[in-house]
Design a protein around this motif. Structure first.
Motif, PDB file in Angstrom:
ATOM      1  N   ALA A  77       0.826  -1.218   0.000  1.00 52.97           N
ATOM      2  CA  ALA A  77       0.000   0.000   0.000  1.00 52.97           C
ATOM      3  C   ALA A  77       0.854   1.259   0.000  1.00 52.97           C
ATOM      4  CB  ALA A  77      -0.936   0.000   1.207  1.00 52.97           C
ATOM      5  N   ALA A  78       2.027   1.197   0.645  1.00 49.71           N
ATOM      6  CA  ALA A  78       2.862   2.396   0.788  1.00 49.71           C
ATOM      7  C   ALA A  78       3.885   2.549  -0.331  1.00 49.71           C
ATOM      8  CB  ALA A  78       3.579   2.375   2.143  1.00 49.71           C
ATOM      9  N   ARG A  83       1.369   3.677  -5.220  1.00 46.39           N
ATOM     10  CA  ARG A  83       0.586   4.883  -4.907  1.00 46.39           C
ATOM     11  C   ARG A  83       0.413   5.756  -6.146  1.00 46.39           C
ATOM     12  NH1 ARG A  83       2.608   7.794   0.540  1.00 46.39           N
ATOM     13  NH2 ARG A  83       4.382   6.384   0.803  1.00 46.39           N
ATOM     14  N   LEU A  94      -5.590  -0.307   2.136  1.00 42.66           N
ATOM     15  CA  LEU A  94      -5.720   0.531   3.332  1.00 42.66           C
ATOM     16  C   LEU A  94      -7.122   0.436   3.928  1.00 42.66           C
ATOM     17  CD1 LEU A  94      -3.747   3.657   2.069  1.00 42.66           C
ATOM     18  CD2 LEU A  94      -3.003   2.008   3.801  1.00 42.66           C
ATOM     19  N   GLY A  99      -3.800  -1.771  11.045  1.00 38.51           N
ATOM     20  CA  GLY A  99      -2.378  -1.511  10.838  1.00 38.51           C
ATOM     21  C   GLY A  99      -1.524  -2.719  11.208  1.00 38.51           C
ATOM     22  N   GLN A 100      -1.822  -3.343  12.350  1.00 41.75           N
ATOM     23  CA  GLN A 100      -1.030  -4.501  12.780  1.00 41.75           C
ATOM     24  C   GLN A 100      -1.165  -5.658  11.798  1.00 41.75           C
ATOM     25  OE1 GLN A 100      -2.974  -2.570  14.763  1.00 41.75           O
ATOM     26  NE2 GLN A 100      -2.719  -3.100  16.910  1.00 41.75           N
ATOM     27  N   ASN A 103       0.645  -5.248   8.489  1.00 40.25           N
ATOM     28  CA  ASN A 103       2.099  -5.421   8.597  1.00 40.25           C
ATOM     29  C   ASN A 103       2.507  -6.877   8.480  1.00 40.25           C
ATOM     30  OD1 ASN A 103       2.812  -2.763   8.878  1.00 40.25           O
ATOM     31  ND2 ASN A 103       2.823  -2.786  11.126  1.00 40.25           N
TER      32      ASN A 103
ATOM     33  N   ARG B  54       8.152  -3.001  13.673  1.00 38.62           N
ATOM     34  CA  ARG B  54       6.789  -2.897  13.147  1.00 38.62           C
ATOM     35  C   ARG B  54       5.803  -3.561  14.083  1.00 38.62           C
ATOM     36  NH1 ARG B  54       6.478  -3.254   6.844  1.00 38.62           N
ATOM     37  NH2 ARG B  54       7.917  -1.560   6.362  1.00 38.62           N
ATOM     38  N   ARG B  55       4.622  -2.949  14.203  1.00 34.62           N
ATOM     39  CA  ARG B  55       3.616  -3.514  15.107  1.00 34.62           C
ATOM     40  C   ARG B  55       2.895  -4.694  14.459  1.00 34.62           C
ATOM     41  NH1 ARG B  55      -1.398   0.805  14.636  1.00 34.62           N
ATOM     42  NH2 ARG B  55      -0.906   1.495  12.536  1.00 34.62           N
ATOM     43  N   GLU B 114       5.239   4.736  11.479  1.00 39.48           N
ATOM     44  CA  GLU B 114       4.633   4.631  10.139  1.00 39.48           C
ATOM     45  C   GLU B 114       4.311   6.022   9.581  1.00 39.48           C
ATOM     46  OE1 GLU B 114       2.586   0.351  11.381  1.00 39.48           O
ATOM     47  OE2 GLU B 114       1.273   1.999  10.808  1.00 39.48           O
ATOM     48  N   GLU B 117       7.346   7.726   8.426  1.00 39.56           N
ATOM     49  CA  GLU B 117       7.817   7.205   7.133  1.00 39.56           C
ATOM     50  C   GLU B 117       6.882   7.613   5.986  1.00 39.56           C
ATOM     51  OE1 GLU B 117       8.762   2.986   7.293  1.00 39.56           O
ATOM     52  OE2 GLU B 117       9.707   3.266   9.252  1.00 39.56           O
ATOM     53  N   GLY B 118       5.822   8.369   6.303  1.00 43.05           N
ATOM     54  CA  GLY B 118       4.932   8.878   5.256  1.00 43.05           C
ATOM     55  C   GLY B 118       3.939   7.868   4.722  1.00 43.05           C
ATOM     56  N   TRP B 119       3.607   6.858   5.523  1.00 46.50           N
ATOM     57  CA  TRP B 119       2.607   5.888   5.059  1.00 46.50           C
ATOM     58  C   TRP B 119       1.221   6.530   5.065  1.00 46.50           C
ATOM     59  CZ3 TRP B 119       3.418   0.382   7.577  1.00 46.50           C
ATOM     60  CH2 TRP B 119       4.674  -0.112   7.204  1.00 46.50           C
ATOM     61  N   PRO B 120       0.452   6.336   3.988  1.00 48.50           N
ATOM     62  CA  PRO B 120      -0.916   6.863   3.966  1.00 48.50           C
ATOM     63  C   PRO B 120      -1.859   5.984   4.791  1.00 48.50           C
ATOM     64  CG  PRO B 120      -0.456   5.690   1.922  1.00 48.50           C
ATOM     65  CD  PRO B 120       0.800   5.620   2.749  1.00 48.50           C
TER      66      PRO B 120
END
Ligand code: FAD
Ligand code: FES
Ligand code: FES
Lengths: 324, 166
Positions: A77-78, A83, A94, A99-100, A103, B54-55, B114, B117-120
């Motif tokens: 996604a990043a 993008r 997204l 978030g977890q 990852n 990272r989480r 995050e 680091e500019g993650w959207p």
């Protein structure tokens, strides 16, 4: 959880050999497989851990991008190239999970995540997908999260992925390494199978087949939209979602690829919907016609009937945004 | 099977059944009980730890998969003194029963990284960063951590007070 042998794969070619056997599964992020193993919905006797194979890269290939199977949903996604040129894919990723989880979740694992049908999860109820021939508790049961397209008499379970919906609109191809070491590519409509009377067989993958990556061709349109409607604002699966990749020329839709989540037993796309939009000037009547085509063979239950008007509205909103 | 884990910069050599999750290894076998088990299915975030910065949800991973990784739990966030986030949770009243707090702290630590680091995120207007920690961005980015006591106002105030300084 049932006992299993754990093996860490260190070589991609060998992984398909180690992965052979009806009771063997690959584990990548583990976010879906371990969830199901804890409930004994899945009970493999051997796990081959592919998370450290060198399949975690995104590379330029054939005018597009090749995404390795273990690239995480977060990294995908990043990625600046995703993008910039495939924003619908970033947006879909997204919109999924948390978030977890993103990852940890991988590209290959996301494609192969199993349905969230509550009866598939509940081993005390019959489920043809979990135990072929047992029957289906969803028929006549609670069906808010079920499919209306591609269903069969034996199964109405939904494919829950957001990522795969965007990939379907982007004409992605899934790269598979067979047990003999050969690699083949499959379009998404070839890769996924409709339930018909074998809902436990969800893809063309056979024992030992390893997804090594996903290829995205150059994007067909620069107007890309993903819209997901769910029961809460975040961290929930789609009730209905739509991905659109559109190219406009002189006020007309020169090319359209529209895919849907929350509706189908596989990530859904209908060539007739795309064809009806192509060459036309955008209008409310056109978008309604596209919705009529999309839903012409929909089969609803009391629980899923709300999805038809919702799908119409989401499709209209997405097309309005993509063609504006 | 033998599994070597590095947790909070300390090495542990453990003899574990292959079924042991990373969360159970940390809590039951290493004895670091800060990380909590809420749902055991990836739905609540109480088990959040950092793996190589990272989480992730430690309940949906196997200990065996983390041989050689750098794992940080809530116990490793502070070095004698409370981390700025931990101090902010106390100042802003970011908890009631405290059960979700270790997960909130680890998750927020990873989330701030995050953002830097500019993650959207799902609520970002544009996919081109950088991003500010608005209330909407914060709620979206922390949606993987539930608080049964619903202390979100305090949790959000605490994280924002640190995020704004970062
Ligand atoms: C609470 C929660 C909320 C979620 N919300 C969403 C959501 O909103 N939208 C969404 O799309 N998803 C959602 N998910 C699902 C999540 O996206 C998936 O769990 C994840 O993508 C699976 O990836 P993984 O790498 O962890 O797969 P794993 O669990 O490792 O594997 C899944 C399956 O794929 C197989 N497999 C994995 N990699 C390969 C490979 N390379 N080749 C062959 N077979 C392979 C495994 O054998 C297994 O059968 C959610 C999950 C949870 C727990
Ligand atoms: S205990 Fe891991 S997410 Fe709830
Ligand atoms: S403080 Fe009680 S669950 Fe969050």
């Amino acid at each position: 959880m049932r006992e299993f042998d754990y093996v860490r794969a260190t070589d991609t070619a060998r992984a398909s050999v180690e992965g052979q056997g009806a009771e063997t599964r690959f584990i990548a992020g583990g976010t879906n497989l371990l969830d199901l193993m804890k409930l004994e919905v899945m009970a493999p006797s051997k796990l081959v851990d592919i998370s450290r194979l060198p399949l975690d890269r995104i590379e330029e290939a054939d005018g597009g991008l090749r995404i390795g199977a273990t690239v995480t949903n977060s990294d995908l996604a990043a990625d600046p190239r995703i993008r910039a040129s495939y924003p619908v894919l970033s947006r879909a990723l997204l919109a999924g999970a948390s978030g977890q989880l993103r990852n940890k979740a991988t590209t290959g694992g996301n494609l192969l995540q199993r349905t969230r049908c509550p009866y598939f999860y509940d081993t005390d109820t019959p489920c043809n997908k979990r135990s072929p021939g047992e029957g289906c508790a969803a028929m006549g049961g609670e069906t808010r999260n079920h499919a209306v397209l591609g269903t069969s008499e034996t199964c109405i379970a939904l494919h829950p992925s957001d990522m795969a919906v965007a990939m379907r609109a982007l004409d992605a191809k899934v790269e598979v390494q067979g047990a003999g070491g050969e690699t083949n590519s499959f379009a998404m409509e070839e890769f996924y199978l409709l339930p018909s009377d074998t809902p436990h067989i969800e893809t063309i993958l056979e024992s030992g087949d390893l997804i090594t990556g996903v290829h995205l061709p150059a994007p067909r349109g620069d107007r890309q939209v993903y819209r997901k409607v769910r029961d809460r604002a975040s961290y929930a699966f789609a009730l209905v979602s739509t991905a659109a990749v559109v190219k406009m020329e002189d006020g007309r839709i020169a090319d359209a690829a529209v895919a849907f989540g929350g509706l189908g037993t596989m990530p859904w796309r209908d060539p007739e919907v795309d064809a009806a939009l192509t060459g036309e000037a955008p209008s409310r009547a056109l978008f309604d016609k596209a919705a009529d085509l999309l839903l012409r063979e929909a089969e609803v239950t009391d629980g899923t009937a709300f999805k038809l008007p919702l799908a119409r509205r989401v499709l209209r909103a997405v097309l309005e945004e993509a063609t504006a | 099977m033998q599994i070597d884990l590095t947790i909070n910069q300390k090495s542990y050599s453990l003899e574990l059944d292959s079924r042991v999750t990373l969360l159970d290894a940390i809590r039951e076998h290493v004895g670091l009980t800060g990380s909590k088990k809420g749902c055991d299915h990836g739905q609540c975030g109480a088990c959040t730890v950092l793996v190589n910065g990272r989480r992730i949800n430690a309940c949906l991973s196997l200990a065996a998969m983390h041989d050689g990784d750098e794992i940080t739990t809530v116990e490793g966030l502070s070095d004698g003194e409370l981390s700025p986030l931990q101090a902010a949770f106390i100042k802003e009243d970011g908890f009631q029963c405290g059960y979700c707090t270790p997960g909130q702290l680890c998750s927020a630590t990873g989330m701030l990284q995050e953002i830097s680091e500019g993650w959207p995120s799902h609520v970002s207007d544009s996919l081109d960063g950088p991003y500010e920690l608005s209330e909407a961005e914060l709620s979206e980015r922390m949606s993987g951590n539930l608080c049964r006591c619903s202390c979100y106002p305090g949790i959000n105030a605490a994280i924002r007070s640190v995020g704004e300084k970062a």
